[in-house]
Design a protein around this motif. Structure first.
Motif, short mmCIF file in Angstrom:
data_model
loop_
_atom_site.label_atom_id
_atom_site.label_comp_id
_atom_site.label_asym_id
_atom_site.label_seq_id
_atom_site.Cartn_x
_atom_site.Cartn_y
_atom_site.Cartn_z
N ALA A 250 19.29 -8.78 -2.25
CA ALA A 250 20.02 -7.66 -1.68
C ALA A 250 19.15 -6.40 -1.65
O ALA A 250 19.17 -5.65 -0.68
CB ALA A 250 21.30 -7.40 -2.47
N VAL A 251 18.41 -6.17 -2.72
CA VAL A 251 17.79 -4.85 -2.86
C VAL A 251 16.47 -4.76 -2.10
O VAL A 251 16.15 -3.71 -1.56
CB VAL A 251 17.60 -4.48 -4.34
CG1 VAL A 251 16.47 -5.25 -4.98
CG2 VAL A 251 17.33 -3.00 -4.48
N VAL B 29 13.07 -1.70 1.21
CA VAL B 29 11.84 -1.68 2.01
C VAL B 29 12.10 -1.01 3.36
O VAL B 29 11.32 -0.17 3.81
CB VAL B 29 11.30 -3.11 2.20
CG1 VAL B 29 10.21 -3.13 3.24
CG2 VAL B 29 10.77 -3.64 0.89
N ILE B 30 13.23 -1.35 3.98
CA ILE B 30 13.52 -0.77 5.30
C ILE B 30 13.72 0.74 5.17
O ILE B 30 13.19 1.52 5.97
CB ILE B 30 14.75 -1.47 5.92
CG1 ILE B 30 14.37 -2.90 6.30
CG2 ILE B 30 15.23 -0.73 7.13
CD1 ILE B 30 15.52 -3.75 6.71
N SER B 31 14.44 1.15 4.13
CA SER B 31 14.65 2.59 3.95
C SER B 31 13.32 3.30 3.74
O SER B 31 13.05 4.35 4.34
CB SER B 31 15.55 2.86 2.75
OG SER B 31 16.63 2.00 2.75
N ALA B 32 12.47 2.71 2.89
CA ALA B 32 11.18 3.34 2.62
C ALA B 32 10.33 3.40 3.87
O ALA B 32 9.62 4.38 4.11
CB ALA B 32 10.46 2.57 1.52
N PRO C 34 16.29 2.67 -6.17
CA PRO C 34 15.23 3.68 -6.25
C PRO C 34 13.87 3.08 -6.63
O PRO C 34 12.85 3.49 -6.09
CB PRO C 34 15.72 4.64 -7.33
CG PRO C 34 17.17 4.43 -7.42
CD PRO C 34 17.43 3.02 -7.03
N VAL C 35 13.89 2.11 -7.52
CA VAL C 35 12.62 1.49 -7.93
C VAL C 35 11.91 0.91 -6.72
O VAL C 35 10.71 1.13 -6.50
CB VAL C 35 12.90 0.39 -8.98
CG1 VAL C 35 11.60 -0.25 -9.41
CG2 VAL C 35 13.65 0.95 -10.16
N VAL C 36 12.66 0.16 -5.91
CA VAL C 36 12.06 -0.50 -4.75
C VAL C 36 11.59 0.53 -3.74
O VAL C 36 10.49 0.45 -3.20
CB VAL C 36 13.07 -1.47 -4.12
CG1 VAL C 36 12.49 -2.09 -2.87
CG2 VAL C 36 13.42 -2.55 -5.11
N ILE C 37 12.43 1.53 -3.48
CA ILE C 37 12.06 2.53 -2.46
C ILE C 37 10.78 3.25 -2.88
O ILE C 37 9.84 3.39 -2.09
CB ILE C 37 13.22 3.52 -2.24
CG1 ILE C 37 14.40 2.82 -1.59
CG2 ILE C 37 12.76 4.68 -1.37
CD1 ILE C 37 15.55 3.72 -1.26
#
Lengths: 292, 748
Positions: free
Chosen positions: B440-441, B446-449, B602-605
């Motif tokens: 999910a995350v 990734v797309i948001s970032a 937030p970690v992923v972004i």
């Protein structure tokens, strides 16, 4: 072009004028470039008409008017910051990526204005190959690097891709060195090989004009020599516009040379004329390393 | 000298104290060593304590000064506080159903002697923990009636049983009403300690096999039948709800037929119009027109599909009674089958429970009872998990028991509130949760970032968004738990179960659909005016249109969310089970993983943004100059280059998510559940089910267990396992990352 009177040359230094043009330019007054008469006979592929460019408030190019002869190598020379690279990057609209760029005047490719809103910039860039100062291979295999422009065009047929790859690599004089390791990462190549790879990438889709932005400045002398040889070879097939800091290089590889200074075109003519008997003393002093 | 120096003061200057030697180096290195020592200490403590739980310890027979004797396994010894030279030792003594604590402290001056009897065993039982004792006797209970004169067993007679030859011992003899002889007899397979242990091993193996087959029946067949029965019940309710009264109207063909034709016509028109507008064209009128036609067509499709006016969804009364009769017949059949299965299970269990073993304590002759309520009956062999004759085992044997216990721990399900047995379903829950949350995350982050770094104009807004995202990482996780419970479980879950709580009236809803279409069209027009002319900076009109486009798109998105959440055309996929059994409208692994996904977003972004900005710009320029669009550049050059960094972000998110406990307690983790979130039945992954989680399991074992002393070693082992799983997930991801790096070169 323009209405500057071209006086018959009487040999270098025989009638040395002061650096009047440089003063005019520094004073910001208008000025018409000295364009040699030989250019008038050349068929053109690309031309700029009073093309100016601003980065925000600062003006980088002043009313550049010049034409690019078809099938010839043209060099842009001039001191750092004179707008050579800016002019080159205006041709394929790479300056669009910079915020706050404004242009005035026209650049026409085959008679069509490239700054017309109807122009599809992606299609435009496909007609113009470009090689950058620093080799910039993509983080993928040598093969994928070369065929990248075809891939993004949707070409999937293996045979077509392989053929195009081989042709481009042969033209870029890299085929014999890499033919056994096409599947390996391009980042493992040496600097000179990487730059030739970038040239192969730039010519694989048969562009109409090849734009070279100081292609040898990051390379050692041997690699530079190879690239220069390469440029002479591919000049038979393509129109080349090359920006360089290296006078000898310009003299060696180009048919025509344009000298720029502070965002203006100063003198434009056949390379041997520019390097041996230029009209303006500024040009003469620059090419002999006493000015700029 | 100083006369030649340009600066006469130079040689009088003092070297400052901070420049002498390198004290700062020692301080910094010391800090690092302290950190390393702490981390190493953590690893050592967890591995040592977690790994020693299943060690085979000797069984001591301790005779105290007052004459009492007990069996137990020795643990640590320590000095008695306040008394010099006096030590005490902790013994694990088990036998909790006989009224003992699991552990007892014994002072060294109380001990008269310690022996290690070879027949002293530790018995692991299904209930009440371990029992220390000696195996005395193994027997079968047989109760049979014999006709007068038909003989029957006599005391001391040798008979053959399933488990081998036995000696009959008649316990009770009576006469039934019709004159038959009823005999209650024990068929004793072994009657003295050394022989009993050998025979017990053989009997135990057979009994465990039989028990396993009964359990598999109980664990698979019974829930399946029960599930089918409840499905029939819900189906029946659905039919009853739809019987008679219709909620929809059947419209005449020409009304909706005309609508459908008009929809098709506008769709074709939109396609034709859009073909007339080449790329980069300034024929704005045509573009707007084609867009408007496309929106109109989409609305038409929506209308025709949602209303489906060619049919109503009611069921005629006769048809309904037929259907219900079918269902009732099915139910009767299934109930009967379920009854038969349960009966068989009970019968087989009863038979198995007649195999008994007497395990006695050294003094008092007390033995391990069948249950606390029947202290006079010896325990059933089926309730013995394992007998460890520790004093009799060599190193290889001890190792075998150690590994067998680990295997049981990893592969079995928990018993006695997790204090016994294994943690397999807990592992399954944890891993499923972690994988779901990653799935999910990662795409969302990734797309948001990508938008934030590649498309958005860098400025004050993007800075604010970045600050907000970084702050989100610092919000206490329980807050996410509350949000998940309120939004996912009750809000979204409730919507999935039973449709919108307050559906909008139809006219109003369709009005809003129209409004949304108009706003979308406005957005399209604004975007046209927002595009600046090539080579020209943005004009005031461009900027205004750009801002307007944002407002329009956002309000269209908001309206779309409202339209979906209040649609009058949806009343839930699981209405039949309400109110007693919400499906998605309660806690479950899907909502739990989405909550954790939010927590780790937030970690992923942040990691993705860093990875993307580490891709050199020259590569982007090379791609753009080759004639690639922005998206092609991202997809083919930026993303592959940033992939290792993105993987790092995913790893961090997984590790964070796998270790999180607090929000899970609110949104789906439970102490114990029979059902598993993944199973062999369709749909294989059950997002609505609750689950067990290692972190929560540790908490339960440590704080919620009735005998926390006995479960403490398991707490350590479970902790070790959780750490091992997190490390394994990380290692896997690191290996994938290394592989990707190798593939795409080492530049990034």
């Amino acid at each position: 072009m323009g209405d500057a009177v071209i006086e018959p040359k009487k040999g270098l230094g025989s009638e040395r004028r002061g650096l009047r043009v440089a003063e005019v330019i520094r004073a910001g007054e208008s000025f018409d470039a000295e364009v040699h008469a030989e250019l008038a006979d050349e068929p053109e592929i690309l031309r700029a008409d009073t093309f100016s460019l601003w980065y925000g408030e600062s003006r980088a190019l002043y009313d550049i008017s010049m034409k690019l002869p078809r099938g010839k190598v043209t060099a842009l020379i001039g001191p750092s910051g004179c707008g050579k690279s800016t002019l080159l990057r205006s041709v394929n609209r790479m300056n669009d990526l910079v915020d706050g760029v404004r242009v005035d005047g026209e650049i026409r490719l085959e008679g069509e204005s490239i700054y017309d809103p109807r122009v599809d910039v992606i299609e435009l860039r496909k007609r113009l190959g470009m090689v950058f100062q620093k080799p910039n291979p993509f983080p993928m295999s040598i093969f994928e690097n070369v065929v990248y422009p075809l891939r993004i065009d949707g070409e999937r047929r293996k045979g077509v891709l392989a053929q195009a790859c081989e042709r481009a690599l042969r033209q870029a004089a890299l085929w014999d060195e890499v033919k056994d390791r096409l599947k390996q990462s391009a980042l493992g190549l040496s600097g000179g090989q990487q730059q030739r790879l970038c040239i192969a990438r730039a010519i694989v889709a048969d562009p109409e004009v090849l734009l070279l932005d100081e292609p040898c400045s990051a390379l050692d002398p041997v690699a530079t020599m190879r690239i220069e040889e390469l440029i002479s070879e591919i000049a038979e097939r393509y129109t080349v516009l090359i920006v360089t800091h290296n006078m000898q290089q310009a003299a060696r590889v180009s048919n025509f040379t344009a000298f720029m200074y502070l965002g203006r075109l100063v003198e434009y003519g056949p390379s041997e004329a520019i390097f041996s008997r230029p009209i303006l003393p500024e040009t003469e002093q620059y090419v002999t390393g006493r000015f700029g | 000298m100083s006369t030649t120096s340009p600066n006469p003061d130079r040689h009088q200057r003092r070297t400052p104290i901070s420049a002498h030697g390198e004290p700062a180096m020692w301080v910094t290195a010391g800090a690092l060593i302290l950190c390393l020592a702490l981390i190493l200490g953590l690893a050592i403590v967890i591995v040592w304590r977690g790994g020693s739980t299943f060690l085979v310890r000797p069984v001591h027979e301790v005779t105290l000064a007052d004459g009492t004797v007990f069996l137990g396994s020795p643990f640590e010894s320590e000095a008695v506080p306040g008394e010099d030279g006096q030590t005490r030792r902790r013994y694990r003594v088990g036998n909790r159903d006989l009224g003992q604590d699991s552990y007892r402290w014994v002072r060294s001056d109380e001990i008269a002697s310690i022996a290690t009897p070879s027949d002293g065993v530790m018995v692991e039982r299904r209930e009440w923990g371990v029992f220390f004792g000696r195996i005395q006797r193994v027997y079968l209970i047989r109760e049979q009636e014999y006709e007068p004169g038909a003989g029957g067993p006599a005391d001391g007679e040798r008979v053959n049983t399933d488990f081998g030859p036995a000696t009959v011992r008649v316990i009770q003899e009576s006469e039934t009403e019709d004159g038959d002889r009823r005999v209650l007899a024990h068929l004793v397979l072994a009657d003295d300690a050394p022989e009993a242990r050998g025979i017990f091993g053989h009997v135990h193996d057979t009994v465990l096999d039989r028990r396993a087959s009964i359990e598999s029946l109980n664990r698979h067949r019974v829930p399946l039948l029960q599930e089918r029965l409840s499905r029939l019940e819900w189906k029946r309710r659905g039919i009853e709800r739809r019987t008679g009264a219709s909620r929809r109207e059947v419209m005449p063909v020409w009304t909706w037929g005309l609508t459908a034709l008009a929809t098709i016509a506008t769709g074709l028109g939109a396609a034709r119009l859009s073909r007339m507008v080449p790329r980069g064209s300034r024929k704005y009128g045509l573009r707007v027109l084609s867009m408007a036609a496309a929106i109109l067509c989409a609305m038409g499709v929506l209308g025709v599909v949602t209303e489906h006016p060619w049919s109503d969804d009611s069921i005629p009364v006769e048809r309904a009674s037929e259907l219900i009769a079918d269902i009732d017949a099915d139910r009767a059949r299934l109930s009967e089958e379920l009854g038969r299965v349960l009966e068989e299970i009970n019968a087989r269990r009863e038979r198995l429970d007649r195999v008994r073993v007497v395990i006695v304590e050294p003094t008092g002759g007390r033995f391990s009872p069948l249950s606390v309520s029947e202290p006079g009956e010896p325990m059933a062999v089926a309730d013995v998990v394992r007998v460890v004759a520790a004093n009799d085992l060599g190193l290889a044997g001890k190792l075998r028991v150690y590994l067998a216990r680990w295997w049981e721990f990893l592969s079995d399900r928990p018993r006695a509130n997790g204090a016994e047995g294994g943690v397999f379903p807990v592992i399954v829950g944890t891993v499923t949760l972690t994988l779901l949350l990653t799935v999910a995350v990662v795409p969302l982050g990734v797309i948001s970032a990508l938008y934030l770094r590649e498309y958005a104009r860098q400025g004050i807004v993007t800075s604010l968004i970045r600050i907000a995202i970084n702050n989100l990482a610092g919000v206490p996780s329980i807050v996410y738990g509350m949000f998940g419970l309120g939004f996912f479980c009750y809000g979204l879950g409730g919507w999935v179960d039973s449709g919108p709580a307050n559906a909008a009236p139809r006219g109003f809803w369709w009005g809003l659909v129209g409004l949304t279409g108009v706003i979308v069209l406005g957005g399209v027009i604004s975007v046209m005016f927002a595009a600046r002319r090539p080579g020209r900076p943005a004009t005031a009109v461009n900027r205004f249109a750009g801002a307007l486009a944002w407002v329009m798109w956002l309000s269209a998105a908001g309206l779309a969310v409202y339209l979906v959440s209040s649609t009058p055309y949806f009343d839930g996929w699981f209405t039949e089970k309400l109110p007693e059994r919400p499906t998605f409208g309660g806690r479950g692994i899907l909502w739990a993983s989405l909550t954790l996904a939010l927590l780790t977003l937030p970690v992923v972004i942040v990691a993705t943004e860093e990875a993307i900005s580490a891709v050199p710009n020259s590569i982007r320029e090379g791609s753009i100059a080759s004639g690639a669009s922005r998206w092609q550049t991202i997809r083919r050059v930026v993303l592959p280059g940033a992939l290792p960094g993105i993987m790092t972000g995913a790893i961090l998110a997984m590790a964070r998510g796998a270790g999180e406990v607090a929000p899970l307690m609110l949104v789906g983790a439970v102490n114990f559940t029979q059902s598993s979130p993944v199973s062999a039945e369709a749909p294989f992954l059950h997002g609505d089910r609750t689950f067990m989680h290692l972190g929560f399991h540790i908490y339960n074992l440590g704080f919620q267990s009735p005998d926390s002393q006995a479960t403490e070693p398991l707490v350590w082992t479970t902790t070790l396992l959780l750490v091992a799983i997190v490390v394994a997930l990380n290692l896997a991801a690191v290996m994938i990352r290394a592989k990707l790096r190798g593939k795409h070169g080492a530049a990034i």
